[in-house]
Design a protein around this motif. Structure first.
Motif, PDB file in Angstrom:
ATOM      1  N   ALA A   1     -16.176  11.466 -20.061  1.00 30.27           N
ATOM      2  CA  ALA A   1     -17.275  11.901 -20.929  1.00 30.27           C
ATOM      3  C   ALA A   1     -18.552  11.161 -20.546  1.00 30.27           C
ATOM      4  O   ALA A   1     -18.548   9.943 -20.394  1.00 30.27           O
ATOM      5  N   VAL A   2     -19.629  11.928 -20.400  1.00 29.28           N
ATOM      6  CA  VAL A   2     -20.916  11.395 -19.946  1.00 29.28           C
ATOM      7  C   VAL A   2     -21.941  11.502 -21.063  1.00 29.28           C
ATOM      8  O   VAL A   2     -22.032  12.543 -21.733  1.00 29.28           O
ATOM      9  N   LEU A   3     -22.709  10.445 -21.282  1.00 29.99           N
ATOM     10  CA  LEU A   3     -23.819  10.495 -22.236  1.00 29.99           C
ATOM     11  C   LEU A   3     -25.080  10.861 -21.463  1.00 29.99           C
ATOM     12  O   LEU A   3     -25.517  10.113 -20.590  1.00 29.99           O
ATOM     13  N   LEU A   4     -25.641  12.038 -21.754  1.00 25.98           N
ATOM     14  CA  LEU A   4     -26.816  12.536 -21.041  1.00 25.98           C
ATOM     15  C   LEU A   4     -28.085  11.994 -21.692  1.00 25.98           C
ATOM     16  O   LEU A   4     -28.447  12.395 -22.800  1.00 25.98           O
ATOM     17  N   VAL A   5     -28.761  11.071 -21.009  1.00 25.51           N
ATOM     18  CA  VAL A   5     -30.004  10.515 -21.523  1.00 25.51           C
ATOM     19  C   VAL A   5     -31.170  10.737 -20.562  1.00 25.51           C
ATOM     20  O   VAL A   5     -32.330  10.721 -20.960  1.00 25.51           O
ATOM     21  N   TYR A   6     -30.866  10.956 -19.270  1.00 31.46           N
ATOM     22  CA  TYR A   6     -31.939  11.251 -18.314  1.00 31.46           C
ATOM     23  C   TYR A   6     -32.493  12.652 -18.576  1.00 31.46           C
ATOM     24  O   TYR A   6     -31.727  13.570 -18.901  1.00 31.46           O
ATOM     25  N   PRO A   7     -33.782  12.870 -18.379  1.00 32.43           N
ATOM     26  CA  PRO A   7     -34.309  14.233 -18.499  1.00 32.43           C
ATOM     27  C   PRO A   7     -33.650  15.145 -17.456  1.00 32.43           C
ATOM     28  O   PRO A   7     -33.464  14.746 -16.303  1.00 32.43           O
TER      29      PRO A   7
ATOM     30  N   GLU B   1     -17.411   9.807 -29.433  1.00 28.94           N
ATOM     31  CA  GLU B   1     -17.110  10.807 -28.399  1.00 28.94           C
ATOM     32  C   GLU B   1     -16.323  10.218 -27.230  1.00 28.94           C
ATOM     33  O   GLU B   1     -16.100  10.901 -26.229  1.00 28.94           O
ATOM     34  N   GLN B   2     -15.948   8.951 -27.357  1.00 24.63           N
ATOM     35  CA  GLN B   2     -15.146   8.298 -26.303  1.00 24.63           C
ATOM     36  C   GLN B   2     -15.842   8.411 -24.943  1.00 24.63           C
ATOM     37  O   GLN B   2     -15.241   8.826 -23.942  1.00 24.63           O
ATOM     38  N   ILE B   3     -17.137   8.034 -24.926  1.00 17.86           N
ATOM     39  CA  ILE B   3     -17.925   8.110 -23.694  1.00 17.86           C
ATOM     40  C   ILE B   3     -17.357   7.127 -22.670  1.00 17.86           C
ATOM     41  O   ILE B   3     -17.133   5.949 -22.969  1.00 17.86           O
ATOM     42  N   THR B   4     -17.116   7.614 -21.443  1.00 18.30           N
ATOM     43  CA  THR B   4     -16.575   6.762 -20.392  1.00 18.30           C
ATOM     44  C   THR B   4     -17.609   6.385 -19.339  1.00 18.30           C
ATOM     45  O   THR B   4     -17.462   5.372 -18.655  1.00 18.30           O
ATOM     46  N   MET B   5     -18.668   7.225 -19.202  1.00 18.01           N
ATOM     47  CA  MET B   5     -19.676   6.975 -18.167  1.00 18.01           C
ATOM     48  C   MET B   5     -21.070   6.984 -18.779  1.00 18.01           C
ATOM     49  O   MET B   5     -21.441   7.947 -19.456  1.00 18.01           O
ATOM     50  N   PHE B   6     -21.795   5.904 -18.539  1.00 23.67           N
ATOM     51  CA  PHE B   6     -23.168   5.821 -19.038  1.00 23.67           C
ATOM     52  C   PHE B   6     -24.084   5.370 -17.915  1.00 23.67           C
ATOM     53  O   PHE B   6     -23.868   4.328 -17.302  1.00 23.67           O
TER      54      PHE B   6
END
Length: 548
Positions: A239-245, A284-289
Motif C-alpha cells: 500500500a502506497v500513500l500518494l502525497v506527490y503531485p 490503511e496498513q501503508i507499507t511504502m511512503f
C-alpha cells in the motif's frame, strides 16, 4: 559505465527472463517491453477485485477503475496524437483521465494544478489540446485566465452523457517513439517547457523501477533462505500513500503507475497533514511512503509527539532533494523495520536514473543512489571534455528513458539534448568507482523547497515587473524543514515584504512566493561579467536580514 555485475541482476536480466536486456539502436533496452504504454497498463486489469484506489470514503477496485476508464474513453472523442490537458488536484478522476487519454492514443499533458490562471492558460496554449479535463476549481481558474476552448469537468459531468462504445475507438497501438505524456518544467529562463515523454521512455523508466523492486525482493528472499515466489505469497498487498503531485514524474511514476502494475493499493491524501498521514498509515496498513524531507520531518515529529504507529512501513524513500543524514538517523530510530531508499532523476529522464535501497543506500548515505542498469552516465567539464571517475562536472545522461525533447521548442531542446541522445542535466556531480552518484551543485539557478522546483529567473521576472523595484535577486538558503528556503533581496521603494510575497504568490503559484525578503539600500554586488553575485548575497544574507 560498467560496474561489477550483481549475480541477482545477471540472473533476472538473462535471455529468456522477464527483464531480459538487449542493446537496440545503440541503447540497452528491455527485450519484452511492450511498444505501447497502454499494453503495460491493461495488464494490471488482472488484479481484478483487489482494492486499487482509496480516497476518503471512496474505495475502488482495479476492475472498477478500468470500467470507469473504458466508459470515458469514447466520450473524449480524440484521435491518436491529440493532446489532452489534465488539470486537477490529486484525486481519483485525475487517474481515470490519464488512463483514458492513453487508452485513446492521446498525449496526456499534465498541468501544474497549483498554477495561477495565467500560468495554466500559458501551458494550455503551449500544447494546443483537443480537450482540457479539469476539476471544478481548476476549470474556473482556466476560464478566469481567458481560455475559451473545450473543458470537460470530470468531477461534475453533465447529467445526460451520450453513450459511447470502446470498440468505436481506434485500437491501433502507439509506436514506441510516439509521445505518451507532456510534463511541464521551467527552465533557467523561467519560461515553462513541456518535456515530451514517449511510450518507450515512460515504459523504460517504469520497468527499471520494477526491476529494482524485484532485485530487492530476491535479496530479501536469499537472506531468509526461501524462494522469491514463496516470499511474495506470504506478503500482504503493498500500500502506497500518494502525497506527490500526480503532475510530477515522482507522482506519476512511483506513486501511481508503478503501484498499478504491481497490484498495490494507492491511498490519496488531499493535502499534506502529518497527523492525518500517521492515521492513514495505521488504518490503511501503508507499507511504502515516499516524500520530500519536509514531509518526513513532519511525520517523525508528529509520531514522537502523538506516539503514532508507523510499524506497517516497510519502505521509506525520499526524493526532490538530498536527504539530510540527521533525518536518516531519526527515521531509523523511529522506524527500524523500514528499508530506506533514495533516488536521483528528473522529468526529462522519465524518473530516476540512479537509485539505492536498504543496505545499498545506508553504506553510502551521502549519495543520490547508484546509476541504474539501462542508463549511461558521464561527467563533462565546462568545455565538454569527458572527465575521469571521481572528478566533478556536469552530469550528462543517455538511455531509452530520456525524453524526446521539449514540445515545440527546438532551440531549448538542442541546448540540452545532443543529436546522439546525451542529455545535459544541469547538475554538477561525480560518479565514484562503484557507480554511486554524488550531487555537488546545480548549474541551473533553481531552488528546491519542500520538493518543489522554483526557478529564480521566474521569480525575478515577476519582481522586476513590480513598480518601485530597481534591482532584485532570488536564491536559496539552507532550511532544516524545507531543505531550501527561497529568499529575495530587492532594491525597492514603497513596497513592504508582505506586498512582495503576495504579488509573487498571486502572479505565480503560492509556493513560489519568497519566504523572506531583504531590502538593500545600495546597488547589488556584481561579478566580473556584470551579473548579480548571488554567492556574495548568500554570505551577506544574515546581515541583510538583520541577523547575526
Amino acid at each position: 559505465m560498467t560496474e561489477q555485475v550483481d549475480p541477482i541482476f545477471a540472473a533476472i536480466t538473462a535471455p529468456g527472463q522477464p527483464f531480459a536486456i538487449q542493446e537496440r539502436a545503440g541503447l540497452r533496452q528491455f527485450v519484452n517491453m511492450p511498444a505501447d504504454l497502454n499494453q503495460l497498463i491493461d495488464a494490471a486489469r488482472r488484479h481484478g477485485d483487489k482494492t486499487f484506489i482509496v480516497e476518503g470514503d471512496r474505495r475502488l477496485t482495479f476492475e472498477q477503475v478500468f470500467a470507469w476508464r473504458d466508459q470515458l474513453v469514447p466520450l473524449l472523442k480524440i484521435k491518436h496524437g491529440d493532446r489532452v490537458a489534465i488539470c486537477m488536484r490529486n484525486r481519483t478522476e485525475w487517474i481515470i483521465a490519464f488512463l483514458a487519454t492513453v487508452k485513446a492514443g492521446g498525449i496526456a499533458a499534465l498541468m501544474n494544478s497549483r498554477g495561477s490562471p495565467a500560468e495554466l492558460v500559458a501551458m494550455i496554449d503551449d500544447v494546443t489540446p483537443a480537450l482540457v479535463i479539469a476539476d471544478s476549481e481548476r476549470a474556473d481558474l482556466i476560464r478566469q485566465g481567458g481560455y475559451t476552448g473545450a473543458i470537460y469537468d470530470l468531477t461534475n459531468p453533465p447529467e445526460h452523457i451520450p453513450e459511447g462504445h470502446l470498440e468505436d475507438v481506434d485500437p491501433t497501438p502507439c509506436a514506441p517513439l510516439d509521445p505518451a505524456a507532456i510534463l511541464f518544467t521551467s527552465g533557467t529562463t523561467g519560461r515553462v517547457k513541456g518535456a515530451v515523454l514517449t511510450h518507450r521512455s515512460l515504459t523504460t523508466g517504469l520497468l527499471s523501477m520494477q526491476l529494482s523492486g524485484v532485485m530487492v525482493l530476491h535479496n530479501w528472499a536469499q537472506k531468509l533462505g526461501m524462494s522469491p515466489e514463496a516470499l511474495m505469497a506470504q506478503m500482504p498487498q503493498q500500500a502506497v500513500l500518494l502525497v506527490y503531485p500526480l503532475f510530477h514524474i515522482s507522482g506519476l511514476g512511483s506513486a501511481f503507475l508503478s503501484p498499478l502494475f504491481a497490484g498495490s493499493k494507492v491511498v490519496i491524501m488531499r493535502r499534506w497533514d502529518a497527523q492525518d498521514a500517521a492515521r492513514i498509515i495505521k488504518d490503511e496498513q501503508i507499507t511504502m511512503f515516499t516524500g520530500v524531507p519536509t514531509m518526513l520531518w513532519d511525520l517523525l515529529h508528529n509520531a514522537k509527539l502523538a506516539d503514532a504507529d508507523l510499524s506497517t512501513l516497510r519502505n521509506i524513500a525520499s526524493g526532490g532533494q538530498a536527504l539530510p543524514v540527521n533525518l536518516l538517523d531519526e527515521i531509523r530510530e523511529v522506524c527500524p523495520q523500514a528499508a530506506m531508499g533514495t533516488g536521483y532523476g528528473m522529468t526529462e529522464c522519465s524518473g530516476a536514473i540512479a537509485q539505492a535501497v536498504g543496505e545499498d543506500f545506508v553504506r553510502k548515505k551521502a549519495s543520490a543512489g547508484r546509476v541504474l542498469p539501462l542508463v549511461d552516465v558521464r561527467i563533462e567539464g565546462p568545455d565538454g571534455t569527458v572527465l575521469p571517475r571521481g572528478e566533478a562536472g556536469e552530469i550528462v545522461v543517455r538511455g531509452a528513458q530520456i525524453m524526446a525533447g521539449y514540445w515545440n521548442k527546438p532551440e531549448d531542446t538542442a541546448a540540452v539534448l545532443s543529436a546522439d541522445g546525451w542529455l545535459k542535466t544541469g547538475d554538477v556531480g561525480l560518479v565514484d568507482e562503484e557507480g554511486y552518484v554524488f550531487i555537488v551543485d546545480r548549474t541551473k539557478d533553481m531552488v528546491i523547497s519542500g520538493g518543489e522546483n522554483i526557478y529564480c529567473a521566474e521569480v525575478e521576472r515577476v519582481l522586476g515587473e513590480l513598480p518601485g523595484v530597481t534591482e532584485c535577486a532570488a536564491f536559496g538558503i539552507p532550511d532544516e524543514r524545507l531543505g531550501e528556503l527561497l529568499v529575495t533581496v530587492v532594491v525597492a521603494q514603497g513596497l513592504t515584504e508582505a506586498q512582495i510575497k503576495d504579488e509573487v504568490g498571486t502572479r505565480l503559484a503560492r509556493y513560489k512566493a519568497p519566504g523572506r525578503v531583504a531590502f538593500a539600500t545600495e546597488a547589488l554586488p556584481r561579478n566580473h561579467v556584470g551579473k548579480i553575485d548571488k554567492r556574495a548575497l548568500r554570505e551577506a544574507w544574515p546581515a541583510l536580514i538583520g541577523e547575526k
